[in-house]
Design a protein around this motif. Structure first.
Motif, mmCIF file in Angstrom:
data_model
loop_
_atom_site.group_PDB
_atom_site.id
_atom_site.type_symbol
_atom_site.label_atom_id
_atom_site.label_comp_id
_atom_site.label_asym_id
_atom_site.label_seq_id
_atom_site.Cartn_x
_atom_site.Cartn_y
_atom_site.Cartn_z
ATOM 1 N N LEU A 51 0.715 -1.245 -0.091
ATOM 2 C CA LEU A 51 -0.114 0.099 -0.002
ATOM 3 C C LEU A 51 0.841 1.208 0.020
ATOM 4 N N GLU A 52 2.011 1.307 0.768
ATOM 5 C CA GLU A 52 2.674 2.460 0.804
ATOM 6 C C GLU A 52 3.587 2.701 -0.450
ATOM 7 N N GLY A 53 4.001 1.491 -0.974
ATOM 8 C CA GLY A 53 4.929 1.820 -2.159
ATOM 9 C C GLY A 53 4.073 2.052 -3.091
ATOM 10 N N GLU A 54 2.884 1.625 -3.511
ATOM 11 C CA GLU A 54 2.281 2.217 -4.469
ATOM 12 C C GLU A 54 1.835 3.747 -4.507
ATOM 13 N N ARG A 55 1.551 3.919 -3.275
ATOM 14 C CA ARG A 55 0.897 5.270 -2.945
ATOM 15 C C ARG A 55 2.149 6.426 -3.144
ATOM 16 N N LEU A 56 3.696 5.935 -2.867
ATOM 17 C CA LEU A 56 4.577 6.794 -3.258
ATOM 18 C C LEU A 56 4.914 6.780 -4.776
ATOM 19 N N THR A 57 4.930 5.650 -5.264
ATOM 20 C CA THR A 57 5.352 5.670 -6.617
ATOM 21 C C THR A 57 3.987 6.243 -7.678
ATOM 22 N N ALA A 58 2.864 5.929 -7.115
ATOM 23 C CA ALA A 58 1.764 6.682 -7.932
ATOM 24 C C ALA A 58 1.790 7.993 -7.790
ATOM 25 N N ALA A 59 2.298 8.807 -6.696
ATOM 26 C CA ALA A 59 2.223 10.017 -6.567
ATOM 27 C C ALA A 59 3.577 10.745 -7.371
ATOM 28 N N LEU A 60 4.676 9.888 -7.684
ATOM 29 C CA LEU A 60 5.780 10.119 -8.338
ATOM 30 C C LEU A 60 5.390 10.289 -9.966
ATOM 31 N N PHE A 61 4.614 9.127 -10.305
ATOM 32 C CA PHE A 61 4.441 9.152 -11.540
ATOM 33 C C PHE A 61 3.462 10.198 -12.198
ATOM 34 N N ASP A 62 2.327 10.662 -10.922
ATOM 35 C CA ASP A 62 1.420 11.746 -11.115
ATOM 36 C C ASP A 62 2.112 12.898 -11.594
ATOM 37 N N ARG A 63 3.149 13.219 -10.630
ATOM 38 C CA ARG A 63 3.841 14.591 -10.952
ATOM 39 C C ARG A 63 4.489 14.736 -12.277
ATOM 40 N N TYR A 64 5.282 13.462 -12.601
ATOM 41 C CA TYR A 64 5.860 13.638 -13.825
ATOM 42 C C TYR A 64 4.624 13.657 -15.035
ATOM 43 N N ALA A 65 3.646 12.915 -15.133
ATOM 44 C CA ALA A 65 2.281 13.162 -15.945
ATOM 45 C C ALA A 65 2.076 14.379 -16.103
ATOM 46 N N ALA A 66 1.941 15.194 -14.948
ATOM 47 C CA ALA A 66 1.471 16.471 -15.167
ATOM 48 C C ALA A 66 2.275 17.606 -15.570
ATOM 49 N N GLU A 67 3.690 17.046 -15.582
ATOM 50 C CA GLU A 67 4.698 17.973 -16.240
ATOM 51 C C GLU A 67 4.621 17.550 -17.585
ATOM 52 N N SER A 68 4.416 16.284 -18.060
ATOM 53 C CA SER A 68 4.429 15.989 -19.523
ATOM 54 C C SER A 68 3.257 16.811 -19.970
ATOM 55 N N PHE A 69 2.097 16.786 -19.398
ATOM 56 C CA PHE A 69 0.814 17.435 -19.932
ATOM 57 C C PHE A 69 1.108 18.840 -20.103
ATOM 58 N N ALA A 70 1.989 19.616 -19.237
ATOM 59 C CA ALA A 70 2.076 20.934 -19.453
ATOM 60 C C ALA A 70 3.200 21.232 -20.605
ATOM 61 N N VAL A 71 3.967 20.518 -20.780
ATOM 62 C CA VAL A 71 4.973 20.325 -22.039
ATOM 63 C C VAL A 71 4.093 20.470 -23.364
ATOM 64 N N GLN A 72 3.205 19.429 -23.348
ATOM 65 C CA GLN A 72 2.390 19.221 -24.161
ATOM 66 C C GLN A 72 1.326 20.433 -24.540
ATOM 67 N N ALA A 73 0.924 21.088 -23.596
ATOM 68 C CA ALA A 73 -0.065 21.886 -23.787
ATOM 69 C C ALA A 73 0.552 23.280 -24.130
ATOM 70 N N ARG A 74 2.007 23.570 -23.818
ATOM 71 C CA ARG A 74 2.654 24.743 -24.460
ATOM 72 C C ARG A 74 2.897 24.280 -25.898
ATOM 73 N N GLN A 75 3.269 23.034 -26.302
ATOM 74 C CA GLN A 75 3.349 22.663 -27.809
ATOM 75 C C GLN A 75 2.178 22.950 -28.567
ATOM 76 N N ASN A 76 0.894 22.629 -28.041
ATOM 77 C CA ASN A 76 -0.183 22.841 -28.659
ATOM 78 C C ASN A 76 -0.535 24.030 -28.745
ATOM 79 N N ALA A 77 -0.185 25.198 -28.027
ATOM 80 C CA ALA A 77 -0.502 26.503 -28.178
ATOM 81 C C ALA A 77 0.440 27.061 -29.032
ATOM 82 N N VAL A 78 1.558 26.761 -29.491
ATOM 83 C CA VAL A 78 2.497 26.988 -30.603
ATOM 84 C C VAL A 78 1.648 26.614 -31.828
ATOM 85 N N VAL A 79 1.308 25.326 -31.780
ATOM 86 C CA VAL A 79 0.309 24.832 -33.026
ATOM 87 C C VAL A 79 -0.831 25.550 -33.403
ATOM 88 N N ALA A 80 -1.366 26.114 -32.131
ATOM 89 C CA ALA A 80 -2.835 26.759 -32.266
ATOM 90 C C ALA A 80 -2.522 28.084 -32.994
#
Length: 204
Positions: A51-80
């Motif tokens: 339970l603890e290991g999954e909680r920690l790793t999920a939080a880490l992956f969520d953070r990296y996913a949010a950063e990736s989406f932010a990069v993609q959003a900036r790229q989409n803004a350029v395309v727009a």
């Protein structure tokens, strides 16, 4: 990804008794239950670790996913922004937003799927913690595997994944920027056509 692997190593290893985080987690768990050893806990310590290991790793992956989406959003803004010189880009943005297949729709699906995955995994980990004895979980005798099994009713109770798409209002609002650009292009094209028609008529 190198950065994720690095952060996972920093996070700790639940299999290492000397790992600072999980050593502290073990001590806190024993204190909470008033036990001296993990064998004396009223729950399966291996399940708690999961339970603890999954909680920690999920939080880490969520953070990296949010950063990736932010990069993609900036790229989409350029395309727009390029839709000002290409009506095809504007039309593409409009159709994807209206259909819910743009970046926002993609993110919506992934986040719902991840929430479902996390809840499912933690449900399984909780089953291990509460439904399987630690002694059985660590046993290696011939009948150990049978004693580790949980009731089949637990599997039947698992909910199915059900994606909740964006509503019509949300899709309409997302499509408005693309629609505005397409209308501007149509207005400009109509004006050019009217001007060309006028010039041709004047030459006659």
């Amino acid at each position: 990804d190198v950065a994720i692997a690095r952060d996972l190593r920093r996070m700790g290893d639940s299999h290492d008794p000397d790992d600072p985080h999980f050593a502290a987690f073990k001590a806190a768990t024993l204190k909470r239950y008033g036990a001296a050893r993990v064998e004396d806990l009223p729950v399966n310590y291996k399940g708690l670790l999961a339970l603890e290991g999954e909680r920690l790793t999920a939080a880490l992956f969520d953070r990296y996913a949010a950063e990736s989406f932010a990069v993609q959003a900036r790229q989409n803004a350029v395309v727009a922004g390029a839709s000002a010189i290409s009506p095809a880009i504007a039309l593409r943005s409009l159709s994807m937003a209206a259909a819910g297949t743009d970046l926002s729709g993609h993110r919506r699906f992934l986040e719902q799927a991840e929430r479902y995955r996390y809840a499912l995994v933690q449900r399984l980990n909780r089953m291990q913690a509460e439904g399987v004895a630690y002694a059985d979980d660590t046993a290696t005798d011939a009948g150990a595997d049978r004693r580790k099994r949980v009731d089949a009713a637990n599997w039947r109770a698992m909910p199915d994944f059900a994606f909740r798409p964006a509503g019509p209002g949300t899709l309409a609002r997302a499509a408005l920027p693309g629609l505005a650009v397409v209308l501007l292009w149509l207005t400009a094209a109509s004006a050019l056509l009217a001007f060309a028609t006028y010039r041709l008529g004047a030459r006659r």
